[in-house]
Write an enzyme that holds these catalytic residues in place. Sequence first.
Site, PDB file in Angstrom:
ATOM      1  N   SER A  18       0.873  -1.185   0.000  1.00  0.00           N
ATOM      2  CA  SER A  18       0.000   0.000   0.000  1.00  0.00           C
ATOM      3  C   SER A  18       0.908   1.233   0.000  1.00  0.00           C
ATOM      4  O   SER A  18       1.759   1.349   0.883  1.00  0.00           O
ATOM      5  CB  SER A  18      -0.871   0.027   1.256  1.00  0.00           C
ATOM      6  OG  SER A  18      -1.611  -1.155   1.326  1.00  0.00           O
ATOM      7  N   ASN A  20       1.243   4.119   1.225  1.00  0.00           N
ATOM      8  CA  ASN A  20       0.911   5.167   2.204  1.00  0.00           C
ATOM      9  C   ASN A  20       2.129   5.529   3.042  1.00  0.00           C
ATOM     10  O   ASN A  20       2.020   6.084   4.128  1.00  0.00           O
ATOM     11  CB  ASN A  20      -0.276   4.735   3.085  1.00  0.00           C
ATOM     12  CG  ASN A  20      -0.060   3.367   3.679  1.00  0.00           C
ATOM     13  OD1 ASN A  20       1.072   2.887   3.719  1.00  0.00           O
ATOM     14  ND2 ASN A  20      -1.115   2.733   4.145  1.00  0.00           N
ATOM     15  N   ALA A 270       6.655  -0.815  11.236  1.00  0.00           N
ATOM     16  CA  ALA A 270       5.486  -0.172  10.634  1.00  0.00           C
ATOM     17  C   ALA A 270       5.829   1.228  10.175  1.00  0.00           C
ATOM     18  O   ALA A 270       6.629   1.920  10.796  1.00  0.00           O
ATOM     19  CB  ALA A 270       4.342  -0.118  11.637  1.00  0.00           C
ATOM     20  N   LYS A 271       5.164   1.599   9.064  1.00  0.00           N
ATOM     21  CA  LYS A 271       5.356   2.954   8.548  1.00  0.00           C
ATOM     22  C   LYS A 271       4.934   3.961   9.606  1.00  0.00           C
ATOM     23  O   LYS A 271       5.564   4.987   9.803  1.00  0.00           O
ATOM     24  CB  LYS A 271       4.465   3.168   7.321  1.00  0.00           C
ATOM     25  CG  LYS A 271       4.839   2.331   6.136  1.00  0.00           C
ATOM     26  CD  LYS A 271       3.731   2.374   5.091  1.00  0.00           C
ATOM     27  CE  LYS A 271       3.935   1.306   4.047  1.00  0.00           C
ATOM     28  NZ  LYS A 271       2.740   0.936   3.341  1.00  0.00           N
ATOM     29  N   SER A 272       3.828   3.629  10.325  1.00  0.00           N
ATOM     30  CA  SER A 272       3.276   4.572  11.300  1.00  0.00           C
ATOM     31  C   SER A 272       4.218   4.758  12.489  1.00  0.00           C
ATOM     32  O   SER A 272       4.091   5.708  13.233  1.00  0.00           O
ATOM     33  CB  SER A 272       1.924   4.069  11.784  1.00  0.00           C
ATOM     34  OG  SER A 272       2.069   2.745  12.256  1.00  0.00           O
TER      35      SER A 272
END
Length: 298
Positions: A18, A20, A270-272
Amino acid sequence: MEAIPPDSGKPVFRFAPSPNGRLHLGHALSALSNEAMARKLGGRLLLRIEDIDLARCRPEFVDGLMEDLAWLGIAFEPEVRRQSQHFDDYERALTALQERGLIYPCFCSRQEVRADVAAREAETGQSWPRDPDGAPLYSGRCRWLDPGEAAQRVAAGEAHVLRLDMARAIAAVGTGLSYAVFDSGGSRHEVTAAPERWGDVVLARKDVPTSYHLSVVVDDALQGVTHVVRGRDLEAATDIHVLLQCLLGLPTPLYHFHRLLLDDDGRKLAKSRQSESLAELRAAGTSAAAVRRQLGFG
Ligand code: GLU
Protein backbone atom coordinates in the site's frame (compact mmCIF):
# COMPACT_ATOMS: atom_id res chain seq x y z
CA MET A 1 -17.73 -13.50 -10.62
CA GLU A 2 -15.50 -15.03 -13.24
CA ALA A 3 -11.85 -15.36 -12.36
CA ILE A 4 -9.38 -15.04 -15.22
CA PRO A 5 -7.21 -18.18 -15.18
CA PRO A 6 -3.44 -17.67 -15.23
CA ASP A 7 -2.38 -17.71 -18.87
CA SER A 8 0.48 -20.17 -18.54
CA GLY A 9 -0.57 -22.76 -16.03
CA LYS A 10 2.40 -21.56 -13.95
CA PRO A 11 1.98 -20.62 -10.30
CA VAL A 12 1.24 -16.90 -9.87
CA PHE A 13 2.59 -14.88 -6.92
CA ARG A 14 2.08 -11.24 -6.08
CA PHE A 15 3.55 -8.57 -3.85
CA ALA A 16 0.85 -6.07 -2.88
CA PRO A 17 2.11 -3.02 -0.99
CA SER A 18 0.00 0.00 0.00
CA PRO A 19 1.62 3.30 -1.04
CA ASN A 20 0.91 5.17 2.20
CA GLY A 21 4.55 5.53 3.21
CA ARG A 22 8.01 4.35 2.21
CA LEU A 23 8.82 0.64 2.21
CA HIS A 24 10.82 -0.72 5.16
CA LEU A 25 12.68 -3.98 5.79
CA GLY A 26 9.41 -5.81 6.56
CA HIS A 27 8.20 -5.07 3.04
CA ALA A 28 11.55 -6.16 1.63
CA LEU A 29 11.17 -9.47 3.47
CA SER A 30 7.71 -9.96 1.99
CA ALA A 31 8.77 -9.05 -1.55
CA LEU A 32 11.89 -11.22 -1.36
CA SER A 33 9.91 -14.17 0.07
CA ASN A 34 7.54 -13.93 -2.90
CA GLU A 35 10.47 -13.70 -5.31
CA ALA A 36 12.24 -16.72 -3.79
CA MET A 37 9.14 -18.92 -3.77
CA ALA A 38 8.12 -17.87 -7.29
CA ARG A 39 11.60 -18.72 -8.51
CA LYS A 40 11.60 -22.07 -6.74
CA LEU A 41 8.25 -23.08 -8.23
CA GLY A 42 8.94 -21.58 -11.67
CA GLY A 43 6.13 -19.10 -11.09
CA ARG A 44 5.23 -15.61 -12.28
CA LEU A 45 5.58 -12.61 -9.98
CA LEU A 46 3.10 -9.72 -10.14
CA LEU A 47 3.05 -6.34 -8.44
CA ARG A 48 -0.21 -4.84 -7.21
CA ILE A 49 -0.52 -1.38 -5.73
CA GLU A 50 -3.17 -1.40 -3.01
CA ASP A 51 -4.13 2.26 -3.15
CA ILE A 52 -7.85 2.23 -2.40
CA ASP A 53 -7.41 4.68 0.47
CA LEU A 54 -7.21 7.82 -1.64
CA ALA A 55 -6.66 10.02 1.41
CA ARG A 56 -3.56 8.20 2.67
CA CYS A 57 -1.99 6.85 -0.52
CA ARG A 58 0.20 9.24 -2.52
CA PRO A 59 1.74 9.07 -6.01
CA GLU A 60 5.22 9.82 -4.62
CA PHE A 61 5.00 6.68 -2.49
CA VAL A 62 4.18 4.66 -5.62
CA ASP A 63 7.29 6.10 -7.30
CA GLY A 64 9.23 5.42 -4.11
CA LEU A 65 8.24 1.78 -3.88
CA MET A 66 9.01 1.19 -7.56
CA GLU A 67 12.45 2.66 -6.97
CA ASP A 68 13.00 0.53 -3.84
CA LEU A 69 11.94 -2.70 -5.57
CA ALA A 70 14.12 -1.96 -8.60
CA TRP A 71 17.04 -1.25 -6.24
CA LEU A 72 16.45 -4.57 -4.49
CA GLY A 73 16.63 -6.14 -7.95
CA ILE A 74 13.23 -7.79 -7.91
CA ALA A 75 11.73 -8.24 -11.37
CA PHE A 76 7.95 -8.13 -11.67
CA GLU A 77 5.89 -8.72 -14.77
CA PRO A 78 5.36 -5.39 -16.54
CA GLU A 79 1.64 -4.93 -15.97
CA VAL A 80 1.09 -3.44 -12.51
CA ARG A 81 -2.47 -3.47 -11.18
CA ARG A 82 -3.52 -0.33 -9.32
CA GLN A 83 -6.59 -0.91 -7.21
CA SER A 84 -7.75 2.71 -7.45
CA GLN A 85 -8.39 2.11 -11.17
CA HIS A 86 -10.72 -0.83 -10.54
CA PHE A 87 -13.45 0.36 -8.20
CA ASP A 88 -16.03 -1.01 -10.64
CA ASP A 89 -14.73 -4.56 -10.10
CA TYR A 90 -15.26 -4.22 -6.33
CA GLU A 91 -18.66 -2.65 -6.89
CA ARG A 92 -19.75 -5.72 -8.88
CA ALA A 93 -18.68 -8.00 -6.03
CA LEU A 94 -20.58 -5.84 -3.52
CA THR A 95 -23.68 -5.99 -5.70
CA ALA A 96 -23.45 -9.79 -5.86
CA LEU A 97 -23.33 -9.96 -2.05
CA GLN A 98 -26.09 -7.38 -1.71
CA GLU A 99 -28.40 -9.33 -4.02
CA ARG A 100 -28.06 -12.32 -1.73
CA GLY A 101 -28.88 -10.24 1.35
CA LEU A 102 -25.40 -10.74 2.81
CA ILE A 103 -24.46 -7.12 3.39
CA TYR A 104 -26.27 -4.28 5.08
CA PRO A 105 -25.73 -0.53 5.48
CA CYS A 106 -24.51 0.58 8.90
CA PHE A 107 -24.99 4.19 9.93
CA CYS A 108 -23.17 4.00 13.27
CA SER A 109 -20.25 6.32 13.81
CA ARG A 110 -17.08 4.96 15.41
CA GLN A 111 -18.08 6.69 18.67
CA GLU A 112 -21.51 5.02 18.60
CA VAL A 113 -19.93 1.63 18.04
CA ARG A 114 -17.58 2.23 21.00
CA ALA A 115 -20.40 3.55 23.20
CA ASP A 116 -22.58 0.51 22.40
CA VAL A 117 -19.82 -1.85 23.43
CA ALA A 118 -19.10 0.10 26.63
CA ALA A 119 -22.83 0.03 27.51
CA ARG A 120 -23.04 -3.74 26.97
CA GLU A 121 -19.93 -4.29 29.07
CA ALA A 122 -21.33 -2.12 31.86
CA GLU A 123 -24.66 -3.96 31.66
CA THR A 124 -23.26 -7.49 31.73
CA GLY A 125 -20.08 -6.90 33.72
CA GLN A 126 -18.28 -8.96 31.10
CA SER A 127 -15.92 -7.89 28.39
CA TRP A 128 -17.46 -7.78 24.92
CA PRO A 129 -15.80 -10.16 22.39
CA ARG A 130 -12.79 -8.79 20.51
CA ASP A 131 -11.61 -9.69 17.01
CA PRO A 132 -8.12 -11.17 16.44
CA ASP A 133 -6.70 -7.63 16.13
CA GLY A 134 -8.15 -6.71 19.52
CA ALA A 135 -11.01 -4.47 18.31
CA PRO A 136 -14.47 -5.09 19.81
CA LEU A 137 -16.87 -6.89 17.46
CA TYR A 138 -19.66 -4.76 16.01
CA SER A 139 -22.72 -4.92 18.25
CA GLY A 140 -25.10 -5.44 15.33
CA ARG A 141 -27.33 -2.39 15.94
CA CYS A 142 -27.91 -1.64 12.22
CA ARG A 143 -28.31 -5.32 11.33
CA TRP A 144 -31.80 -5.13 12.79
CA LEU A 145 -32.94 -2.00 10.96
CA ASP A 146 -36.03 -2.34 8.83
CA PRO A 147 -34.65 -2.83 5.26
CA GLY A 148 -37.08 -0.23 3.86
CA GLU A 149 -35.95 2.38 6.38
CA ALA A 150 -32.29 1.54 5.76
CA ALA A 151 -32.77 1.88 1.98
CA GLN A 152 -34.46 5.25 2.50
CA ARG A 153 -31.63 6.55 4.64
CA VAL A 154 -29.09 5.41 2.02
CA ALA A 155 -31.13 7.08 -0.76
CA ALA A 156 -31.25 10.28 1.30
CA GLY A 157 -27.45 10.31 1.29
CA GLU A 158 -26.85 9.48 4.96
CA ALA A 159 -23.23 8.49 5.60
CA HIS A 160 -22.84 4.75 6.05
CA VAL A 161 -20.53 1.77 5.62
CA LEU A 162 -21.49 -1.66 4.24
CA ARG A 163 -21.03 -4.59 6.60
CA LEU A 164 -21.02 -8.31 5.93
CA ASP A 165 -23.76 -10.13 7.83
CA MET A 166 -21.34 -12.73 9.20
CA ALA A 167 -23.95 -15.17 10.51
CA ARG A 168 -25.81 -15.21 7.20
CA ALA A 169 -22.60 -15.44 5.22
CA ILE A 170 -21.49 -18.48 7.21
CA ALA A 171 -24.92 -20.04 6.88
CA ALA A 172 -24.65 -19.53 3.10
CA VAL A 173 -21.36 -21.42 2.76
CA GLY A 174 -21.89 -24.00 5.50
CA THR A 175 -19.46 -24.95 8.21
CA GLY A 176 -16.06 -26.55 7.71
CA LEU A 177 -14.42 -23.74 5.75
CA SER A 178 -10.73 -24.45 5.30
CA TYR A 179 -7.72 -23.61 3.13
CA ALA A 180 -4.25 -24.94 2.43
CA VAL A 181 -1.04 -23.46 3.81
CA PHE A 182 2.26 -24.31 2.09
CA ASP A 183 5.74 -24.05 3.51
CA SER A 184 9.05 -23.24 1.86
CA GLY A 185 9.82 -26.95 1.55
CA GLY A 186 6.72 -27.37 -0.62
CA SER A 187 4.56 -29.38 1.78
CA ARG A 188 0.99 -28.38 2.50
CA HIS A 189 -1.45 -28.68 5.33
CA GLU A 190 -5.11 -27.80 5.63
CA VAL A 191 -6.22 -25.26 8.25
CA THR A 192 -9.71 -24.45 9.44
CA ALA A 193 -10.97 -20.91 8.83
CA ALA A 194 -12.99 -19.27 11.59
CA PRO A 195 -14.25 -16.01 10.06
CA GLU A 196 -16.93 -15.65 12.76
CA ARG A 197 -14.26 -14.33 15.13
CA TRP A 198 -14.25 -11.10 13.09
CA GLY A 199 -17.97 -10.34 13.40
CA ASP A 200 -19.74 -8.16 10.82
CA VAL A 201 -16.67 -6.76 9.05
CA VAL A 202 -16.84 -3.59 6.97
CA LEU A 203 -16.66 -4.31 3.22
CA ALA A 204 -17.06 -0.74 1.96
CA ARG A 205 -16.32 2.51 3.77
CA LYS A 206 -17.92 5.94 3.67
CA ASP A 207 -15.04 7.51 1.78
CA VAL A 208 -13.76 4.39 -0.02
CA PRO A 209 -16.27 2.29 -2.00
CA THR A 210 -14.47 -0.95 -1.04
CA SER A 211 -12.20 -2.33 1.67
CA TYR A 212 -8.90 -4.14 1.95
CA HIS A 213 -10.68 -7.50 2.42
CA LEU A 214 -12.95 -7.17 -0.60
CA SER A 215 -10.41 -5.80 -3.06
CA VAL A 216 -7.69 -8.27 -2.11
CA VAL A 217 -10.06 -11.19 -2.77
CA VAL A 218 -11.40 -9.80 -6.05
CA ASP A 219 -7.92 -8.93 -7.32
CA ASP A 220 -6.26 -12.20 -6.36
CA ALA A 221 -8.94 -13.92 -8.46
CA LEU A 222 -8.82 -11.47 -11.38
CA GLN A 223 -5.04 -11.70 -11.52
CA GLY A 224 -5.13 -15.49 -11.35
CA VAL A 225 -3.02 -15.54 -8.16
CA THR A 226 -2.42 -19.13 -7.06
CA HIS A 227 0.06 -18.55 -4.19
CA VAL A 228 -0.34 -15.78 -1.62
CA VAL A 229 2.82 -15.12 0.40
CA ARG A 230 2.15 -12.58 3.15
CA GLY A 231 3.16 -11.81 6.73
CA ARG A 232 1.80 -13.63 9.77
CA ASP A 233 0.00 -10.43 10.74
CA LEU A 234 -2.50 -11.23 7.96
CA GLU A 235 -3.00 -14.87 8.90
CA ALA A 236 -6.21 -14.35 10.89
CA ALA A 237 -7.68 -12.01 8.24
CA THR A 238 -7.21 -14.79 5.68
CA ASP A 239 -10.28 -16.44 7.24
CA ILE A 240 -12.39 -13.52 5.98
CA HIS A 241 -10.79 -13.79 2.55
CA VAL A 242 -11.54 -17.51 2.27
CA LEU A 243 -15.16 -16.86 3.25
CA LEU A 244 -15.51 -14.10 0.64
CA GLN A 245 -13.95 -16.31 -2.05
CA CYS A 246 -16.49 -18.97 -1.23
CA LEU A 247 -19.41 -16.51 -1.32
CA LEU A 248 -18.28 -14.98 -4.62
CA GLY A 249 -17.46 -18.31 -6.29
CA LEU A 250 -13.77 -17.44 -6.59
CA PRO A 251 -10.88 -19.90 -6.23
CA THR A 252 -8.96 -19.99 -2.95
CA PRO A 253 -5.20 -19.65 -3.51
CA LEU A 254 -2.62 -21.50 -1.42
CA TYR A 255 -1.22 -19.40 1.43
CA HIS A 256 2.13 -19.00 3.12
CA PHE A 257 2.66 -16.72 6.14
CA HIS A 258 6.20 -15.48 6.60
CA ARG A 259 7.82 -14.30 9.83
CA LEU A 260 7.54 -10.66 10.88
CA LEU A 261 10.46 -8.38 11.60
CA LEU A 262 10.25 -6.77 15.01
CA ASP A 263 11.80 -3.55 16.28
CA ASP A 264 13.88 -3.33 19.46
CA ASP A 265 10.67 -3.14 21.53
CA GLY A 266 9.37 -6.36 19.99
CA ARG A 267 6.78 -4.57 17.86
CA LYS A 268 6.18 -5.21 14.16
CA LEU A 269 7.99 -2.74 11.86
CA ALA A 270 5.49 -0.17 10.63
CA LYS A 271 5.36 2.95 8.55
CA SER A 272 3.28 4.57 11.30
CA ARG A 273 6.11 4.00 13.79
CA GLN A 274 8.67 5.53 11.45
CA SER A 275 10.61 2.28 11.03
CA GLU A 276 13.75 2.96 9.01
CA SER A 277 12.86 2.95 5.32
CA LEU A 278 14.75 1.21 2.52
CA ALA A 279 15.40 4.67 1.06
CA GLU A 280 17.07 5.75 4.31
CA LEU A 281 19.15 2.58 4.45
CA ARG A 282 20.19 3.18 0.85
CA ALA A 283 21.08 6.81 1.55
CA ALA A 284 23.19 5.66 4.49
CA GLY A 285 25.21 3.48 2.14
CA THR A 286 23.63 0.05 2.70
CA SER A 287 23.72 -2.05 -0.46
CA ALA A 288 20.82 -4.10 -1.83
CA ALA A 289 23.03 -7.18 -1.51
CA ALA A 290 23.48 -6.45 2.21
CA VAL A 291 19.70 -6.14 2.69
CA ARG A 292 19.16 -9.46 0.89
CA ARG A 293 21.83 -11.12 3.04
CA GLN A 294 20.45 -9.62 6.25
CA LEU A 295 17.00 -11.02 5.45
CA GLY A 296 18.32 -14.48 4.57
CA PHE A 297 18.17 -14.19 0.77
CA GLY A 298 21.88 -13.67 0.12
N1 GLU B 1 -1.54 -4.33 1.09
C1 GLU B 1 -1.33 -5.14 2.25
C2 GLU B 1 -0.24 -4.52 3.10
O1 GLU B 1 0.52 -3.70 2.61
C3 GLU B 1 -0.91 -6.57 1.96
C4 GLU B 1 -1.83 -7.29 1.07
C5 GLU B 1 -1.87 -8.79 1.20
O2 GLU B 1 -0.83 -9.48 1.25
O3 GLU B 1 -2.96 -9.28 1.18
O4 GLU B 1 -0.17 -4.85 4.26
